[in-house]
Write a protein that holds these residues in place. Structure first.
Motif, PDB file in Angstrom:
ATOM      1  N   SER A   1       0.813  -1.221   0.000  1.00  0.00           N
ATOM      2  CA  SER A   1       0.000   0.000   0.000  1.00  0.00           C
ATOM      3  C   SER A   1       0.842   1.265   0.000  1.00  0.00           C
ATOM      4  O   SER A   1       0.308   2.365  -0.113  1.00  0.00           O
ATOM      5  CB  SER A   1      -0.922   0.008   1.220  1.00  0.00           C
ATOM      6  OG  SER A   1      -0.177   0.208   2.415  1.00  0.00           O
ATOM      7  N   GLY A   2       2.159   1.120   0.155  1.00  0.00           N
ATOM      8  CA  GLY A   2       3.044   2.274   0.210  1.00  0.00           C
ATOM      9  C   GLY A   2       3.359   2.752   1.609  1.00  0.00           C
ATOM     10  O   GLY A   2       4.104   3.716   1.783  1.00  0.00           O
ATOM     11  N   THR A   3       2.793   2.100   2.634  1.00  0.00           N
ATOM     12  CA  THR A   3       3.098   2.450   4.020  1.00  0.00           C
ATOM     13  C   THR A   3       4.546   2.065   4.337  1.00  0.00           C
ATOM     14  O   THR A   3       4.989   0.968   3.994  1.00  0.00           O
ATOM     15  CB  THR A   3       2.147   1.728   4.989  1.00  0.00           C
ATOM     16  OG1 THR A   3       0.805   2.129   4.704  1.00  0.00           O
ATOM     17  CG2 THR A   3       2.471   2.065   6.427  1.00  0.00           C
ATOM     18  N   VAL A   4       5.271   2.973   4.976  1.00  0.00           N
ATOM     19  CA  VAL A   4       6.689   2.770   5.268  1.00  0.00           C
ATOM     20  C   VAL A   4       6.885   2.605   6.764  1.00  0.00           C
ATOM     21  O   VAL A   4       6.412   3.430   7.557  1.00  0.00           O
ATOM     22  CB  VAL A   4       7.533   3.959   4.753  1.00  0.00           C
ATOM     23  CG1 VAL A   4       9.007   3.769   5.106  1.00  0.00           C
ATOM     24  CG2 VAL A   4       7.369   4.110   3.243  1.00  0.00           C
TER      25      VAL A   4
ATOM     26  N   ARG B   1       9.397  11.476   3.474  1.00  0.00           N
ATOM     27  CA  ARG B   1       9.868  10.293   2.745  1.00  0.00           C
ATOM     28  C   ARG B   1       8.787   9.720   1.824  1.00  0.00           C
ATOM     29  O   ARG B   1       9.103   9.073   0.823  1.00  0.00           O
ATOM     30  CB  ARG B   1      10.332   9.216   3.721  1.00  0.00           C
ATOM     31  CG  ARG B   1      11.605   9.539   4.470  1.00  0.00           C
ATOM     32  CD  ARG B   1      12.032   8.378   5.342  1.00  0.00           C
ATOM     33  NE  ARG B   1      12.430   7.216   4.553  1.00  0.00           N
ATOM     34  CZ  ARG B   1      12.627   5.997   5.061  1.00  0.00           C
ATOM     35  NH1 ARG B   1      12.443   5.779   6.358  1.00  0.00           N
ATOM     36  NH2 ARG B   1      12.997   4.997   4.287  1.00  0.00           N
ATOM     37  N   ILE B   2       7.517   9.943   2.168  1.00  0.00           N
ATOM     38  CA  ILE B   2       6.431   9.381   1.364  1.00  0.00           C
ATOM     39  C   ILE B   2       5.704  10.440   0.546  1.00  0.00           C
ATOM     40  O   ILE B   2       4.750  10.122  -0.162  1.00  0.00           O
ATOM     41  CB  ILE B   2       5.413   8.625   2.259  1.00  0.00           C
ATOM     42  CG1 ILE B   2       4.764   9.587   3.267  1.00  0.00           C
ATOM     43  CG2 ILE B   2       6.078   7.465   2.972  1.00  0.00           C
ATOM     44  CD1 ILE B   2       3.559   9.011   3.971  1.00  0.00           C
TER      45      ILE B   2
ATOM     46  N   ALA C   1       4.602   5.628   8.311  1.00  0.00           N
ATOM     47  CA  ALA C   1       4.146   6.769   7.521  1.00  0.00           C
ATOM     48  C   ALA C   1       3.308   6.287   6.341  1.00  0.00           C
ATOM     49  O   ALA C   1       3.650   5.283   5.703  1.00  0.00           O
ATOM     50  CB  ALA C   1       5.341   7.582   7.021  1.00  0.00           C
ATOM     51  N   ARG C   2       2.210   7.015   6.070  1.00  0.00           N
ATOM     52  CA  ARG C   2       1.342   6.614   4.965  1.00  0.00           C
ATOM     53  C   ARG C   2       0.635   7.823   4.361  1.00  0.00           C
ATOM     54  O   ARG C   2       0.503   8.875   5.006  1.00  0.00           O
ATOM     55  CB  ARG C   2       0.293   5.608   5.448  1.00  0.00           C
ATOM     56  CG  ARG C   2      -0.719   6.181   6.434  1.00  0.00           C
ATOM     57  CD  ARG C   2      -1.595   5.104   7.045  1.00  0.00           C
ATOM     58  NE  ARG C   2      -2.614   5.667   7.934  1.00  0.00           N
ATOM     59  CZ  ARG C   2      -3.890   5.828   7.593  1.00  0.00           C
ATOM     60  NH1 ARG C   2      -4.312   5.458   6.398  1.00  0.00           N
ATOM     61  NH2 ARG C   2      -4.756   6.338   8.459  1.00  0.00           N
ATOM     62  N   VAL C   3       0.192   7.662   3.128  1.00  0.00           N
ATOM     63  CA  VAL C   3      -0.625   8.670   2.457  1.00  0.00           C
ATOM     64  C   VAL C   3      -2.085   8.373   2.780  1.00  0.00           C
ATOM     65  O   VAL C   3      -2.607   7.318   2.439  1.00  0.00           O
ATOM     66  CB  VAL C   3      -0.403   8.648   0.934  1.00  0.00           C
ATOM     67  CG1 VAL C   3      -1.310   9.668   0.253  1.00  0.00           C
ATOM     68  CG2 VAL C   3       1.058   8.917   0.597  1.00  0.00           C
TER      69      VAL C   3
ATOM     70  N   ALA D   1       1.997  10.269   9.925  1.00  0.00           N
ATOM     71  CA  ALA D   1       3.027   9.398  10.489  1.00  0.00           C
ATOM     72  C   ALA D   1       2.747   9.204  11.971  1.00  0.00           C
ATOM     73  O   ALA D   1       2.197  10.088  12.644  1.00  0.00           O
ATOM     74  CB  ALA D   1       4.417   9.997  10.293  1.00  0.00           C
ATOM     75  N   VAL D   2       3.120   8.035  12.477  1.00  0.00           N
ATOM     76  CA  VAL D   2       2.926   7.674  13.876  1.00  0.00           C
ATOM     77  C   VAL D   2       4.241   7.120  14.403  1.00  0.00           C
ATOM     78  O   VAL D   2       4.913   6.331  13.719  1.00  0.00           O
ATOM     79  CB  VAL D   2       1.812   6.625  14.047  1.00  0.00           C
ATOM     80  CG1 VAL D   2       1.722   6.158  15.501  1.00  0.00           C
ATOM     81  CG2 VAL D   2       0.472   7.184  13.580  1.00  0.00           C
TER      82      VAL D   2
END
Length: 274
Positions: free
Chosen positions: A23-26, A60-61, A88-90, A102-103
């Motif tokens: 999903s693109g979550t880092v 970064r995202i 981190a995610r969109v 981001a958490v």
């Protein structure tokens, strides 16, 4: 203690392993160094380094072709000087605007910081650019600020490793500040991450309460920029507002050596010691 000492690095954090899902979550692991330590205790971070780390994780995202215009960090509790985990995610993708999040959690899985940001696609609006609000005329240029001395109020009020990582130039009602540390070791700082490594000091700049008598800790930090800073030195002019029921608000105006760049808002918890 588990933090890294100043002999090991000139950064607030060391980066560990990182992974990205479909999903693109880092997910990324970081370890705090001693430069993050706050005046509130040797095991607690100052609010500025985790705010900068949240910004680093969000950038970064972030998509190419634009920039962040607003970053908010929510300090859910004491941030330990230890290993941390950032996700981190969109949240809201888009071609012109995006909402990013981001958490940061500790090793026990406790959420300690949450951050969000708005990203906008950039294009040329130089024909509209103006020098900022009228109050910007009150900002003292860096060239007119003084060298700090042992009795500089900011230094005597907020001693500790984080404050020691800063270069300061006090001026009447204002503070010029820059960090000598990078946010993450081995990673180039962005204008946003460098700014966020010092923006939290606004709450301690307009010092009308004695920190030995009063706790006035901010629960959040919101920074909005109409222009990215073009220098490492950030000028902060802050105004502390205290309500009658244990709440307060610090409002700050930010500038660089060229002029105004944006503002800060910090909600405060007010409590008298003893």
């Amino acid at each position: 203690m588990s933090f890294i000492t100043s002999d090991d690095t000139d950064a607030y954090f060391l980066q560990g392993g990182s992974s990205t899902d479909d999903s693109g979550t880092v997910w990324t692991e970081y370890t705090a160094t001693e430069h993050t330590v706050s005046p509130w205790g040797p095991d607690l971070q100052h609010g500025a380094p985790p705010s900068a780390l949240i910004t680093h994780a969000i950038e970064r995202i972030a998509p190419e072709g634009g920039r962040l215009v607003r970053v908010t960090t929510e300090l859910f509790g004491a941030v330990p000087v230890a290993r941390l985990h950032a996700t981190a995610r969109v949240v809201r993708p888009g071609r012109r605007i995006c909402y990013l999040e981001a958490v940061i959690t500790d090793d026990a899985g406790r959420e300690v910081v949450r951050g969000s940001a708005w990203w906008v696609r950039t294009h040329d609006t130089t024909e509209l650019e103006n020098p900022g609000v009228p109050s910007a005329a009150d900002l003292v240029p860096l060239s007119d600020a003084s060298e700090p001395g042992p009795d500089t109020p900011f230094l005597t009020a907020w001693p500790g490793p984080y404050t020691a990582s800063l270069d300061l130039r006090p001026a009447p009602g204002q503070l010029w500040v820059r960090s000598r540390m990078s946010v993450v070791a081995g990673v180039d700082d962005t204008p946003w991450s460098r700014l966020m490594s010092v923006a939290d000091v606004a709450n301690g700049t307009d010092r009308v309460l004695d920190p030995k008598e009063w706790l006035f800790m901010n629960t959040d930090l919101t920074v909005s920029l109409h222009r990215l800073p073009v220098s490492d030195w950030i000028g902060v002019r802050a105004e502390a507002n205290f309500g009658p029921d244990g709440a307060g608000l610090t409002i700050g105006r930010l500038c660089d050596e060229r002029g105004p760049i944006g503002s800060t808002n910090q909600s405060l918890l007010l409590q008298k010691f003893g």
